[in-house]
Design an enzyme around this catalytic site. Structure first.
Site, PDB file in Angstrom:
ATOM      1  N   HIS A 196      44.852  24.010  34.269  1.00  0.00           N
ATOM      2  CA  HIS A 196      45.095  24.347  33.036  1.00  0.00           C
ATOM      3  C   HIS A 196      46.630  25.044  32.810  1.00  0.00           C
ATOM      4  CE1 HIS A 196      44.065  28.108  34.635  1.00  0.00           C
ATOM      5  NE2 HIS A 196      44.870  28.723  33.629  1.00  0.00           N
TER       6      HIS A 196
ATOM      7  N   HIS B  19      53.418  25.869  32.799  1.00  0.00           N
ATOM      8  CA  HIS B  19      53.123  25.215  34.065  1.00  0.00           C
ATOM      9  C   HIS B  19      51.622  25.226  34.341  1.00  0.00           C
ATOM     10  CE1 HIS B  19      53.427  29.169  35.299  1.00  0.00           C
ATOM     11  NE2 HIS B  19      52.710  28.795  36.063  1.00  0.00           N
TER      12      HIS B  19
END
Length: 180
Positions: A120, A38
């Site tokens: 990220h 995630h």
């Protein structure tokens, strides 16, 4: 309870994520299960259960237009020769979303992020990289620097609970916010 706010990656990307991770099977990295990879928007840390409703209500005030994002590029923190975290890059309106989430939670006493926000998705933690494998790692990292996983529609953020276990973390969605 240990909590964070995140954007989940859709199931359609899980195989591509696993494929990128498999390129590093010769290294003894601690890989994140592709099903739970995630984008962490804000780590909240340990909070009492009774604060969840107030945090959820605050997050409901986030008004951000849904946006398309590209999951592209492989990199590491802090730098290639001293890699500690391997990640996929995320291009989209994440900076604005991050600001809105931070603003919505400003009345709470959460610690400020120590590092500049950089969207990220963590793929692996690098616990140990022997010198004899470092060159091979750097070459593979360079080879995959522009890997393109695909696009996602960012239309929700989730307040998640993280339970750490010996087999890896277990994530549970406590609250979902639909972006408008």
């Amino acid at each position: 309870m240990r909590t964070f706010v995140a954007v989940d990656l859709p199931v359609e990307l899980h195989d591509k994520i696993a494929d990128v991770q498999s390129k590093f099977n010769d290294f003894k990295f601690k890989f994140v299960d592709p099903h739970i990879v995630h984008i962490t928007m804000k780590f909240l840390g340990d909070i009492p259960d009774d604060r969840i409703p107030d945090i959820a209500k605050a997050l409901d005030s986030v008004k951000c237009e849904p946006f398309e994002a590209r999951i592209k590029g492989l990199g590491v923190f802090p730098k290639p020769k001293f890699a500690k975290v391997m990640w996929l890059g995320c291009d989209g309106n994440f900076d604005k979303l991050y600001e809105l989430i931070n603003s919505s939670l400003s009345s709470f006493d959460f610690e400020h992020d120590l590092h500049h926000f950089s969207a990220h998705a963590t793929l692996a933690r690098v616990k140990y990289l022997p010198k004899k494998k470092k060159e091979e790692f750097l070459e593979l990292l360079e080879e995959l620097a522009d890997v393109d996983i695909g696009t996602i529609q960012v239309d929700t953020v989730k307040l998640k609970k993280s339970t750490l276990t010996p087999h890896g973390p277990i994530y549970e969605t406590l609250h979902e916010v639909s972006l408008k």
